[in-house]
Design an enzyme around this catalytic site. Structure first.
Site, PDB file in Angstrom:
ATOM      1  N   ASP A 120      10.192   0.449  -5.950  1.00  0.00           N
ATOM      2  CA  ASP A 120      11.398   0.309  -5.116  1.00  0.00           C
ATOM      3  C   ASP A 120      12.016  -1.084  -5.216  1.00  0.00           C
ATOM      4  O   ASP A 120      13.244  -1.216  -5.301  1.00  0.00           O
ATOM      5  CB  ASP A 120      11.119   0.712  -3.661  1.00  0.00           C
ATOM      6  CG  ASP A 120      10.131  -0.220  -2.977  1.00  0.00           C
ATOM      7  OD1 ASP A 120       9.217  -0.730  -3.656  1.00  0.00           O
ATOM      8  OD2 ASP A 120      10.268  -0.440  -1.767  1.00  0.00           O
ATOM      9  N   ASP A 145       2.003   2.965  -4.686  1.00  0.00           N
ATOM     10  CA  ASP A 145       2.290   3.057  -3.248  1.00  0.00           C
ATOM     11  C   ASP A 145       3.014   4.356  -2.876  1.00  0.00           C
ATOM     12  O   ASP A 145       2.997   4.760  -1.716  1.00  0.00           O
ATOM     13  CB  ASP A 145       3.147   1.864  -2.797  1.00  0.00           C
ATOM     14  CG  ASP A 145       2.535   0.526  -3.175  1.00  0.00           C
ATOM     15  OD1 ASP A 145       1.306   0.472  -3.368  1.00  0.00           O
ATOM     16  OD2 ASP A 145       3.286  -0.455  -3.289  1.00  0.00           O
ATOM     17  N   ARG A 189       0.751  -1.165   0.056  1.00  0.00           N
ATOM     18  CA  ARG A 189       1.759  -1.993   0.713  1.00  0.00           C
ATOM     19  C   ARG A 189       2.078  -1.421   2.096  1.00  0.00           C
ATOM     20  O   ARG A 189       1.140  -1.119   2.811  1.00  0.00           O
ATOM     21  CB  ARG A 189       2.997  -2.119  -0.174  1.00  0.00           C
ATOM     22  CG  ARG A 189       3.757  -3.394   0.109  1.00  0.00           C
ATOM     23  CD  ARG A 189       4.536  -3.877  -1.073  1.00  0.00           C
ATOM     24  NE  ARG A 189       3.794  -4.847  -1.854  1.00  0.00           N
ATOM     25  CZ  ARG A 189       4.143  -5.222  -3.079  1.00  0.00           C
ATOM     26  NH1 ARG A 189       5.173  -4.691  -3.665  1.00  0.00           N
ATOM     27  NH2 ARG A 189       3.454  -6.126  -3.703  1.00  0.00           N
ATOM     28  N   GLU A 240      -4.119  -1.093   3.507  1.00  0.00           N
ATOM     29  CA  GLU A 240      -4.121  -2.564   3.590  1.00  0.00           C
ATOM     30  C   GLU A 240      -3.131  -3.122   4.614  1.00  0.00           C
ATOM     31  O   GLU A 240      -3.309  -4.220   5.114  1.00  0.00           O
ATOM     32  CB  GLU A 240      -3.842  -3.166   2.208  1.00  0.00           C
ATOM     33  CG  GLU A 240      -2.480  -2.797   1.639  1.00  0.00           C
ATOM     34  CD  GLU A 240      -2.177  -3.449   0.295  1.00  0.00           C
ATOM     35  OE1 GLU A 240      -2.977  -4.242  -0.203  1.00  0.00           O
ATOM     36  OE2 GLU A 240      -1.089  -3.144  -0.255  1.00  0.00           O
ATOM     37  N   HIS A 287      -7.233  -3.758  -6.968  1.00  0.00           N
ATOM     38  CA  HIS A 287      -6.531  -3.415  -8.202  1.00  0.00           C
ATOM     39  C   HIS A 287      -7.236  -2.347  -9.032  1.00  0.00           C
ATOM     40  O   HIS A 287      -6.669  -1.864 -10.008  1.00  0.00           O
ATOM     41  CB  HIS A 287      -6.303  -4.677  -9.037  1.00  0.00           C
ATOM     42  CG  HIS A 287      -5.354  -5.628  -8.394  1.00  0.00           C
ATOM     43  ND1 HIS A 287      -5.740  -6.472  -7.389  1.00  0.00           N
ATOM     44  CD2 HIS A 287      -4.031  -5.837  -8.584  1.00  0.00           C
ATOM     45  CE1 HIS A 287      -4.697  -7.179  -6.989  1.00  0.00           C
ATOM     46  NE2 HIS A 287      -3.645  -6.818  -7.694  1.00  0.00           N
ATOM     47  N   ARG A 290      -5.172   0.491  -9.558  1.00  0.00           N
ATOM     48  CA  ARG A 290      -3.982   0.352 -10.413  1.00  0.00           C
ATOM     49  C   ARG A 290      -4.282   0.644 -11.876  1.00  0.00           C
ATOM     50  O   ARG A 290      -3.421   1.077 -12.628  1.00  0.00           O
ATOM     51  CB  ARG A 290      -3.431  -1.076 -10.279  1.00  0.00           C
ATOM     52  CG  ARG A 290      -2.805  -1.377  -8.947  1.00  0.00           C
ATOM     53  CD  ARG A 290      -1.338  -1.689  -9.086  1.00  0.00           C
ATOM     54  NE  ARG A 290      -1.088  -2.844  -9.894  1.00  0.00           N
ATOM     55  CZ  ARG A 290      -0.770  -4.057  -9.416  1.00  0.00           C
ATOM     56  NH1 ARG A 290      -0.670  -4.234  -8.120  1.00  0.00           N
ATOM     57  NH2 ARG A 290      -0.537  -5.041 -10.226  1.00  0.00           N
TER      58      ARG A 290
END
Ligand code: F6P
Length: 363
Positions: A120, A145, A189, A240, A287, A290
């Site tokens: 975003d 996210d 996030r 988180e 991470h 990810r």
């Protein structure tokens, strides 16, 4: 081969990496080079590559078809998740608008269009650059996210959830063996999508997400109730961005001076130990979610988005973002995407599912 005037398109990845970026790169190249006979110029390091002179680029051709790229995590092009060209942090501490330099870099490459794979934040920056620099732009949504508006899934999210579920699968036997409460803190996030999906698929007993304010006593009671029923271990997932009981976000300071979410799991672990007497242990997945090999859904999504992005360029469309809605790829106006945010729907199916399973959401 599809018919269209020969084009030269730029392709970049922007923002935090995730699994499936390479699958999207591959799909764009397959469709553009093999399908339309166009050239694809890969721009390295996101918009930072367009600040360099000459710009950091490489033509993407057969190298992309090694048979391996579809399976590879990360991005072969490199990426950045800082260095917004409209507010670029210079080494001397000054913040400078370098957007004109990025736009010049793009035009120097004599490109007909730009396709970018980003989240975003990147969509906001890139659509502003496209407007300012008259750049025909198409966006492909990616982010673990899953907070990009209008798309049910962004590339990378499903792999992150699978990784978090695998972590829970590994935490469960050790939790049971030691009669412990295992807390898994996951990224995401400001949105709790990873936490909520993982909690359901991974059999968690508690799940805290930023969208649902919690009462720590209710979480403690849920753990104590489990104990009363003879279940002496528990799994808890927390996002988180969950705040402390005092409503404070928990940040970690990084070596680059940036502040990022992190640490709420440990705070909750201590409080729950005090309130329940249970031994708590905390794993911060970080991470790990990810990287890694993209799951099939992310490869499929990335491939569908990549092909359709090139088709939109062929149709002369611009300022659109691909989205996944009701088992279909659609395209939506970027100007609308960038004004919305996709948090967990508190009245949605997954929250109801979690409640139906008896997962304590802290409220
Ligand atoms: O936006 C993706 C994300 O992984 C977030 O979930 C997380 O808060 C952040 O990026 C971490 O950023 P960095 O890679 O800079 O540590």
């Amino acid at each position: 081969m599809a018919k269209s005037e020969k084009k030269r398109i730029g392709l970049l990845t922007s923002g935090g990496d995730c699994a499936g970026l390479n699958a999207a790169i591959r799909a764009v190249v397959c469709r553009a080079v093999n399908g339309y006979g166009w050239e694809v110029i890969g721009i390295r390091e996101g918009t930072a590559g367009l600040l360099e002179r000459p710009p950091l680029v490489e033509e993407l051709g057969m190298r992309v078809f090694t048979g391996n790229i579809l399976r590879m995590g990360g991005t072969i092009l490199g990426t950045v998740n800082k260095g917004n060209p409209f507010a670029y942090p210079m080494p001397d501490g000054e913040v400078k608008d370098r957007s004109d330099e990025v736009i010049e870099g793009y035009h120097e490459l004599k490109l007909d269009a730009l396709i970018a794979i980003g989240g975003d934040g990147s969509m906001k920056i890139l659509s502003r650059l496209a407007q300012k620099g008259d750049i025909p732009f198409i966006g492909i949504p990616k982010t673990i996210d899953n907070d990009v508006a209008f798309t049910e899934f962004s590339v990378g999210f499903n792999t992150a959830v699978s990784t978090a579920v695998e972590a829970l699968d590994r935490l469960q036997p050790t939790a049971a063996s030691h009669h412990r409460v295992m807390i898994l803190e996951v990224m995401g996030r400001d949105a709790g999508h990873i936490a909520l999906n993982a909690a359901i698929a991974g059999g968690a007993n508690v799940c805290l997400i930023p969208e649902i304010p919690y009462d720590i006593q209710k979480v403690a009671d849920a753990i104590l109730n489990l104990r009363k029923k003879g279940r002496v271990h528990a799994l808890m997932v927390c996002a988180e961005a969950v705040k402390t009981v005092d409503g404070e976000a928990v940040w970690e300071s990084h070596v680059d001076g940036e502040m990022r979410y992190g640490g709420i799991g440990h705070i909750l672990g201590e409080q729950l130990h005090k309130l329940t007497g249970a031994e708590t242990r905390v794993t911060v997945l970080g991470h790990v979610a990810r990287g890694g090999i993209p799951v099939a859904m992310d490869r499929m999504l990335a491939s569908a988005f990549g092909v359709h992005a090139v088709d939109l360029v062929a149709q002369g469309r611009r300022d659109r973002m691909l989205a996944w809605q009701h088992r279909d790829v659609v395209d939506v106006p970027l100007e609308e995407v960038i004004t919305r945010y996709r948090a967990v729907e508190v009245s949605g199916t997954l929250v109801a599912t979690a409640r139906g399973l008896g997962i304590c959401l802290g409220d």
